[in-house]
Design a protein around this motif. Structure first.
Motif, PDB file in Angstrom:
ATOM      1  N   ARG A 164      52.404  37.948  31.573  1.00  0.00           N
ATOM      2  CA  ARG A 164      50.951  37.969  31.501  1.00  0.00           C
ATOM      3  C   ARG A 164      50.408  38.606  32.781  1.00  0.00           C
ATOM      4  NH1 ARG A 164      46.579  33.004  31.044  1.00  0.00           N
ATOM      5  NH2 ARG A 164      44.863  34.299  30.259  1.00  0.00           N
ATOM      6  N   PRO A 165      49.982  39.855  32.703  1.00  0.00           N
ATOM      7  CA  PRO A 165      49.500  40.554  33.898  1.00  0.00           C
ATOM      8  C   PRO A 165      48.328  39.824  34.560  1.00  0.00           C
ATOM      9  CG  PRO A 165      49.844  42.094  32.104  1.00  0.00           C
ATOM     10  CD  PRO A 165      49.974  40.724  31.517  1.00  0.00           C
ATOM     11  N   ALA A 199      48.999  39.945  42.204  1.00  0.00           N
ATOM     12  CA  ALA A 199      48.170  40.701  41.261  1.00  0.00           C
ATOM     13  C   ALA A 199      48.869  41.970  40.775  1.00  0.00           C
ATOM     14  CB  ALA A 199      46.838  41.061  41.907  1.00  0.00           C
ATOM     15  N   ASP A 200      48.684  42.273  39.508  1.00  0.00           N
ATOM     16  CA  ASP A 200      49.152  43.537  38.937  1.00  0.00           C
ATOM     17  C   ASP A 200      48.058  44.592  38.969  1.00  0.00           C
ATOM     18  OD1 ASP A 200      51.901  42.792  37.691  1.00  0.00           O
ATOM     19  OD2 ASP A 200      50.552  41.211  36.987  1.00  0.00           O
ATOM     20  N   ILE A 201      46.818  44.135  38.856  1.00  0.00           N
ATOM     21  CA  ILE A 201      45.655  45.028  38.870  1.00  0.00           C
ATOM     22  C   ILE A 201      44.647  44.461  39.867  1.00  0.00           C
ATOM     23  CG2 ILE A 201      43.726  45.978  37.527  1.00  0.00           C
ATOM     24  CD1 ILE A 201      45.477  45.716  35.027  1.00  0.00           C
ATOM     25  N   VAL A 202      44.108  45.313  40.718  1.00  0.00           N
ATOM     26  CA  VAL A 202      43.067  44.908  41.659  1.00  0.00           C
ATOM     27  C   VAL A 202      41.806  45.694  41.309  1.00  0.00           C
ATOM     28  CG1 VAL A 202      42.335  44.815  44.068  1.00  0.00           C
ATOM     29  CG2 VAL A 202      44.734  44.413  43.475  1.00  0.00           C
ATOM     30  N   VAL A 203      40.737  44.979  41.018  1.00  0.00           N
ATOM     31  CA  VAL A 203      39.481  45.609  40.612  1.00  0.00           C
ATOM     32  C   VAL A 203      38.459  45.452  41.725  1.00  0.00           C
ATOM     33  CG1 VAL A 203      37.687  45.746  38.848  1.00  0.00           C
ATOM     34  CG2 VAL A 203      39.977  44.975  38.217  1.00  0.00           C
ATOM     35  N   LYS A 250      51.591  50.775  31.131  1.00  0.00           N
ATOM     36  CA  LYS A 250      52.020  50.835  32.528  1.00  0.00           C
ATOM     37  C   LYS A 250      52.653  49.526  32.995  1.00  0.00           C
ATOM     38  CE  LYS A 250      48.448  54.124  34.080  1.00  0.00           C
ATOM     39  NZ  LYS A 250      49.319  55.133  34.719  1.00  0.00           N
ATOM     40  N   ILE A 251      52.094  48.393  32.522  1.00  0.00           N
ATOM     41  CA  ILE A 251      52.477  47.104  33.089  1.00  0.00           C
ATOM     42  C   ILE A 251      53.571  46.403  32.304  1.00  0.00           C
ATOM     43  CG2 ILE A 251      51.609  44.799  33.706  1.00  0.00           C
ATOM     44  CD1 ILE A 251      48.869  46.098  34.135  1.00  0.00           C
ATOM     45  N   LEU A 252      53.549  46.552  30.973  1.00  0.00           N
ATOM     46  CA  LEU A 252      54.451  45.754  30.142  1.00  0.00           C
ATOM     47  C   LEU A 252      55.791  46.426  29.866  1.00  0.00           C
ATOM     48  CD1 LEU A 252      51.936  44.327  27.510  1.00  0.00           C
ATOM     49  CD2 LEU A 252      52.602  43.369  29.717  1.00  0.00           C
ATOM     50  N   LEU A 253      56.049  47.563  30.488  1.00  0.00           N
ATOM     51  CA  LEU A 253      57.338  48.244  30.287  1.00  0.00           C
ATOM     52  C   LEU A 253      58.498  47.381  30.760  1.00  0.00           C
ATOM     53  CD1 LEU A 253      56.402  51.893  31.354  1.00  0.00           C
ATOM     54  CD2 LEU A 253      56.747  51.023  29.053  1.00  0.00           C
TER      55      LEU A 253
END
Length: 632
Positions: free
Chosen positions: A509-510, A562-566, A629-632
């Motif tokens: 879970r990203p 974190a996988d993504i930083v907004v 990109k993330i779930l590979l």
């Protein structure tokens, strides 16, 4: 009291439309009225922000009463509709017990789906034990290959009960074009079968035998004018074929039943049912069906006006149901039920809220029934017929929708509905509408709460999905290679459901970290927008109140894994904050995203910042790209 009221209203002089427009134009401060305030509907006509009495002067409904031809206001003087519950019969005795229980809970109509290999007089007797055909609406369906056999059984059963057949009502559902719409398979002998269905059920004057399934078009994603226009052409194709094969026009019309869906466009759906009755009455009247009885509902030339009454069974839409946040389905079906009953349908099925992922539970079915009972017993929708009459807005919608549907009807009539189906023009048009709606949901121009907007952040549905495939016995693969086109079968939420399920099933879970900084109002607004955006894919959201420096925020994001930083801030501050955040994150595993569409976006892209999310983003495609990109 009346005199006092008259004096009160004299204090408010009438205001002309021109005066209203002057005020509106002034408030718009030069903005274009047509662009700002006029709604261009998917039905192909414009809706103004306000309507006045002059907009409905001379309209049909102004002088029409409920129960009067052409029935725009209703085919009845009351608004008592049948509360229908469908039962998929596997065990006849068990289905009977369920039906008897439902009768005690307010159900007044049943839709029995019978297995084709178990049709017999004995089984039908078991199913209907204790159920009075003159008190409850009974509707029957089975595999189309056995519908004629079913019609014989039902007719013989009802006649054997020694009841007044004029008090027994229901239908045996023969859909002539069901195979084409559902499987792309032609039914070349549909005319002969339709004629036979009418003849078999002739001893039951109040039993309909031919079904016009507009609900299939609705469930495929058709717009309201398409469902209405094609349904009218569908009905006219059958009606003319029956008459052309020796069936009395009055009997032919009285044997046709319309099944229609109810979508989420609240007022448009009310208008659809009003327009449907009106247009169908005009179509039937054109055949001049003779009235064989001395009744008070026939035209001066002897034309039967009762034959022109459209019988409508409505079902809440499958197309709108979502897998995630399924309780929202109850909100959708409730407003849809309101549209249908205000629109004066004859019977209504409210689909259970869990139908999208499992065989409906007893709880879900009970709630579905109660939704109608609430409209009757607490909201008193059955006490007033056509309360929308006189509403300038709804009357205008009714006329405009009728005009668009009639235009489509005439276009389809150039070849006939059956030929249009074989050519695929009907399917192509409806599927194109479905694709347009899929695209609108992907871009959030059409909102599905809990799916593409305001999702339930922590919800998981993967383990709740059960196989709900129902086969009629015709063969699940039949029609896969048929040359004829079929209607879309995907629901509006399917693409988002699949996206979120992919996240669930990936085992990862990203995490999306909101780096909130700078202007308080903007950072809060953009963190909320971004949280809803990424939660649509089932990502874990880590929100924050704010950071004093970008470095502090980046360190906190990395500490959380974190996988993504907004980055959430104001447009003015992005010119300095975004490059700093990007450089601090460079070389790490985190994906950097800027929330918004700042004027400096080109400069930010020039230094390597790739990802921006804003109200113009295609939410679905953007999230799919992140998943890759993330779930590979």
């Amino acid at each position: 009291m009346s005199n006092q009221r008259e004096k009160l209203f004299t204090g408010f002089p009438p205001v002309s439309t021109e005066e209203w427009m002057e005020v509106i134009t002034k408030d718009l401060k030069g903005a274009d009225f047509q662009k700002k305030l006029v709604w261009r509907t998917n039905e192909g006509f414009n809706v103004n922000p306000f309507y006045r009495v002059e907009d409905i002067e001379g309209s049909l409904a102004a002088e029409n009463l409920p129960g009067q031809f052409p029935y725009v206001r209703s085919t009845r003087k009351d608004n008592k509709w049948y509360v229908r519950q469908d039962i998929n019969v596997k065990d006849f005795a068990e289905a009977n017990r369920k039906a008897l229980t439902l009768l005690e809970k307010g159900v007044t109509s049943f839709g029995f789906r019978l297995p084709k290999n178990a049709l017999s007089a004995e089984n039908l007797g078991i199913l209907l034990q204790g159920i009075a055909p003159d008190k409850v609406e009974l509707n029957f369906s089975t595999c189309i290959s056995r519908t004629i056999d079913l019609a014989r059984l039902v007719t013989e059963y009802v006649r054997s009960q020694n009841l007044n057949v004029m008090e027994c009502f229901g239908s045996i559902e023969f859909d002539p074009f069901r195979k084409i719409l559902k499987k792309g398979i032609d039914e070349p002998n549909w005319v002969e079968k339709a004629v036979e269905m009418v003849k078999i059920t002739a001893p039951l004057p109040r039993y309909r035998a031919i079904t016009v399934s507009g609900d299939r078009m609705n469930d495929a994603g058709a717009y309201s004018y398409q469902e209405l226009g094609y349904s009218l052409s569908y009905g006219n194709q059958v009606l003319s074929a029956l008459i052309g094969n020796g069936i009395d026009p009055s009997m032919a019309a009285k044997k046709i039943k319309f099944e229609m869906g109810v979508g989420a466009n609240y007022f448009m759906e009310i208008a659809k049912f009003r327009a449907a009755r009106w247009l169908w009455a005009e179509i039937v009247d054109a055949y001049k069906p003779p009235c064989a009885h001395d009744c008070d509902n026939k035209a001066p030339d002897g034309t039967c006006r009762c034959a022109a009454k459209m019988n409508i069974h409505a079902s809440t839409s499958r197309f709108n149901q979502s897998l995630y946040d399924p309780y929202v389905n109850m909100l959708r079906t409730q407003t849809e039920a309101m549209s249908a009953t205000i629109g004066a349908v004859d019977s209504l099925t409210v689909r259970p809220f869990d139908e999208a992922f499992e065989t409906p539970t007893a709880f879900a079915e009970r709630i579905a029934v109660n939704q109608q009972l609430l409209l009757k017993e607490e909201s008193h929708f059955d006490k007033i017929t056509d309360p929308s009459s006189g509403s300038y807005y709804i009357e205008t919608l009714t006329s405009a929708l009728a005009e668009q549907a009639w235009k489509l009807f005439l276009e389809t009539e150039e070849t006939g509905f059956y030929e249009a189906l074989k050519a695929g023009t009907v399917q192509d048009a409806i599927n194109a509408s479905a694709n347009a709606r899929f695209n609108a949901v992907a871009n959030r121009r059409e909102i599905l709460l809990g799916t593409n907007q305001y999702p339930n952040f922590g919800e998981a549905m993967g383990q709740k999905i059960k196989d709900t495939a129902a086969h009629c016995g015709c063969g699940s693969d039949e029609g896969q290679n048929s040359p004829l086109k079929r209607l879309n079968t995907r629901r509006l939420s399917n693409a988002f459901d699949e996206l979120r399920l992919a996240t669930e099933r990936s085992g990862k879970r990203p995490k999306v970290f909101m780096l909130t900084i700078g202007n308080l109002a903007m950072r809060l607004a953009r963190s909320q927008f971004s949280s809803n955006f990424f939660a649509c894919a089932g990502y874990e959201i880590i929100d924050n109140l704010g950071f004093k420096t970008v470095e502090e925020g980046v360190n906190a994001a990395r500490a959380k894994g974190a996988d993504i930083v907004v980055l959430c801030s104001s447009d003015d501050e992005y010119a300095a904050l975004a490059p700093e955040a990007y450089n601090l994150l460079k070389g790490g595993k985190e994906i950097f995203v800027v929330a918004g569409a700042p004027a400096c976006a080109d400069d930010l892209k020039a230094i390597g910042i790739e990802h921006f999310i804003n109200v113009r983003s295609n939410v679905l495609e953007t999230l799919k790209a992140f998943n890759e990109k993330i779930l590979l």
